[in-house]
Motif scaffolding. Structure first.
Motif, PDB file in Angstrom:
ATOM      1  N   MET A   1       0.320  -4.569  13.915  1.00  0.00           N
ATOM      2  CA  MET A   1       0.361  -5.456  13.215  1.00  0.00           C
ATOM      3  C   MET A   1      -0.241  -4.861  11.719  1.00  0.00           C
ATOM      4  O   MET A   1       1.273  -6.077  10.953  1.00  0.00           O
ATOM      5  N   ILE A   2      -0.577  -4.474  11.238  1.00  0.00           N
ATOM      6  CA  ILE A   2      -1.085  -4.163  10.017  1.00  0.00           C
ATOM      7  C   ILE A   2      -0.598  -3.021  10.125  1.00  0.00           C
ATOM      8  O   ILE A   2      -0.959  -1.781  10.177  1.00  0.00           O
ATOM      9  N   GLN A   3       0.045  -1.996   7.753  1.00  0.00           N
ATOM     10  CA  GLN A   3       0.212  -0.609   8.079  1.00  0.00           C
ATOM     11  C   GLN A   3      -0.063  -0.772   6.668  1.00  0.00           C
ATOM     12  O   GLN A   3       0.254  -1.774   6.486  1.00  0.00           O
ATOM     13  N   VAL A   4      -0.148  -0.036   6.124  1.00  0.00           N
ATOM     14  CA  VAL A   4       0.015   0.669   4.904  1.00  0.00           C
ATOM     15  C   VAL A   4       0.322   1.851   4.471  1.00  0.00           C
ATOM     16  O   VAL A   4       0.998   2.850   4.926  1.00  0.00           O
ATOM     17  N   ILE A   5       1.125   1.369   2.795  1.00  0.00           N
ATOM     18  CA  ILE A   5       2.438   1.965   2.463  1.00  0.00           C
ATOM     19  C   ILE A   5       1.844   2.872   1.375  1.00  0.00           C
ATOM     20  O   ILE A   5       1.734   1.317   0.508  1.00  0.00           O
ATOM     21  N   GLU A 149       3.694 -12.045  11.870  1.00  0.00           N
ATOM     22  CA  GLU A 149       4.011 -10.495  12.545  1.00  0.00           C
ATOM     23  C   GLU A 149       3.348  -9.155  12.167  1.00  0.00           C
ATOM     24  O   GLU A 149       2.891  -8.283  13.255  1.00  0.00           O
ATOM     25  N   LYS A 150       3.822  -9.151  10.794  1.00  0.00           N
ATOM     26  CA  LYS A 150       2.936  -7.753  10.396  1.00  0.00           C
ATOM     27  C   LYS A 150       2.394  -7.918   9.164  1.00  0.00           C
ATOM     28  O   LYS A 150       3.522  -9.088   8.242  1.00  0.00           O
ATOM     29  N   VAL A 151       1.342  -7.310   8.501  1.00  0.00           N
ATOM     30  CA  VAL A 151       1.454  -7.881   7.264  1.00  0.00           C
ATOM     31  C   VAL A 151       1.219  -6.474   6.566  1.00  0.00           C
ATOM     32  O   VAL A 151       0.338  -5.231   7.298  1.00  0.00           O
ATOM     33  N   ILE A 152       1.670  -6.050   5.476  1.00  0.00           N
ATOM     34  CA  ILE A 152       1.898  -4.587   4.764  1.00  0.00           C
ATOM     35  C   ILE A 152       0.950  -4.638   4.256  1.00  0.00           C
ATOM     36  O   ILE A 152       1.054  -5.065   3.011  1.00  0.00           O
ATOM     37  N   PHE A 153       0.185  -3.748   3.530  1.00  0.00           N
ATOM     38  CA  PHE A 153      -0.483  -3.292   2.311  1.00  0.00           C
ATOM     39  C   PHE A 153       0.399  -1.955   1.076  1.00  0.00           C
ATOM     40  O   PHE A 153       0.080  -1.065   1.813  1.00  0.00           O
ATOM     41  N   VAL A 154       1.239  -3.156   0.533  1.00  0.00           N
ATOM     42  CA  VAL A 154       1.588  -1.978  -0.038  1.00  0.00           C
ATOM     43  C   VAL A 154       0.694  -1.282  -1.299  1.00  0.00           C
ATOM     44  O   VAL A 154       0.450  -1.474  -2.658  1.00  0.00           O
ATOM     45  N   CYS A 155       0.323   0.097  -1.362  1.00  0.00           N
ATOM     46  CA  CYS A 155      -0.292   0.507  -2.585  1.00  0.00           C
ATOM     47  C   CYS A 155       0.731   1.568  -3.551  1.00  0.00           C
ATOM     48  O   CYS A 155       1.706   1.865  -3.066  1.00  0.00           O
ATOM     49  N   PHE A 156       0.772   0.955  -4.532  1.00  0.00           N
ATOM     50  CA  PHE A 156       1.236   1.727  -5.573  1.00  0.00           C
ATOM     51  C   PHE A 156      -0.123   3.358  -6.201  1.00  0.00           C
ATOM     52  O   PHE A 156       0.807   3.903  -6.280  1.00  0.00           O
ATOM     53  N   ASP A 157      -0.942   3.539  -5.403  1.00  0.00           N
ATOM     54  CA  ASP A 157      -1.993   4.483  -6.231  1.00  0.00           C
ATOM     55  C   ASP A 157      -2.153   5.409  -4.812  1.00  0.00           C
ATOM     56  O   ASP A 157      -2.527   4.486  -3.673  1.00  0.00           O
ATOM     57  N   ASP A 158      -2.449   6.584  -4.882  1.00  0.00           N
ATOM     58  CA  ASP A 158      -3.438   7.425  -3.604  1.00  0.00           C
ATOM     59  C   ASP A 158      -4.860   6.586  -3.011  1.00  0.00           C
ATOM     60  O   ASP A 158      -4.952   6.053  -2.176  1.00  0.00           O
ATOM     61  N   GLU A 159      -5.271   6.468  -4.619  1.00  0.00           N
ATOM     62  CA  GLU A 159      -6.735   5.724  -4.292  1.00  0.00           C
ATOM     63  C   GLU A 159      -7.263   4.143  -3.301  1.00  0.00           C
ATOM     64  O   GLU A 159      -6.975   4.312  -2.449  1.00  0.00           O
ATOM     65  N   ASN A 160      -5.585   3.846  -3.944  1.00  0.00           N
ATOM     66  CA  ASN A 160      -5.612   2.246  -2.446  1.00  0.00           C
ATOM     67  C   ASN A 160      -5.655   2.731  -1.414  1.00  0.00           C
ATOM     68  O   ASN A 160      -6.070   1.879  -0.680  1.00  0.00           O
ATOM     69  N   GLU A 161      -4.515   3.374  -1.447  1.00  0.00           N
ATOM     70  CA  GLU A 161      -4.204   3.701   0.253  1.00  0.00           C
ATOM     71  C   GLU A 161      -5.381   4.410   1.021  1.00  0.00           C
ATOM     72  O   GLU A 161      -5.118   3.807   2.012  1.00  0.00           O
TER      73      GLU A 161
END
Length: 171
Positions: A1-5, A149-161
């Protein structure tokens, strides 16, 4: 349901992309400028109509527009708080950004939403604190609202990811 990219949010195909906007909604730097440039004039035109109606978008609030040329249906613009040491309700205002964006997504039948790391750039919000607030607020909202159904945290940098993944591993 939640992902990080780690990616460019303007390339993500979802129902709604969240924009870390400024109160004028006229575009700016960072995520805001990238979304306006990639989405084209249709987003700016919608933003002008909103500003004509309500004057500005206040910190913690959210408004919705077309996504123009982006691979999304909508852009949800939310104004994150500028970090001033944490004594001016910045944490609550940041949580409001996530809550109000998700409420708009539900109201507009969005099943998938992509968030940037709101306020962690030029607004100087500490990235670790912002990650805690983002993950906690989104997970609490999703526990009460199954429309998304889905939330994506889209990170611009490694630290936030890394920080968002760390918070996700706690839930």
């Amino acid at each position: 349901m939640i992902q990080v990219i780690k990616n460019d949010i303007t390339k993500i195909s979802v129902d709604a992309i969240v924009n870390a906007a400024n109160s004028s909604l006229m575009g700016g730097g960072g995520v805001d400028g990238a979304i306006h440039r990639a989405g084209g004039n249709a987003i700016l035109e919608d933003c002008r109509k909103i500003i004509a109606r309500q004057g500005s978008c206040k910190t913690g609030e959210a408004v919705i527009t077309t996504a123009g040329k982006l691979p999304a249906n909508y852009v949800i613009h939310t104004v994150g708080p500028v970090w001033n040491g944490g004594n001016k309700n910045e944490k609550e205002k940041l949580a409001d950004c996530y809550k109000n964006s998700l409420k708009l997504a539900v109201e507009n039948n969005c099943k998938s939403v992509a968030f940037p790391s709101i306020s962690t750039g030029v607004y100087r919000f500490p990235k670790d604190v912002a990650a805690q607030i983002a993950v906690k607020t989104v997970s609490e909202f999703l526990s009460k609202h199954n429309e998304i159904e889905k939330v994506i945290f889209v990170c611009f940098d490694d630290e936030n990811e890394i920080l968002i993944n760390k918070e996700l591993n706690k839930i």
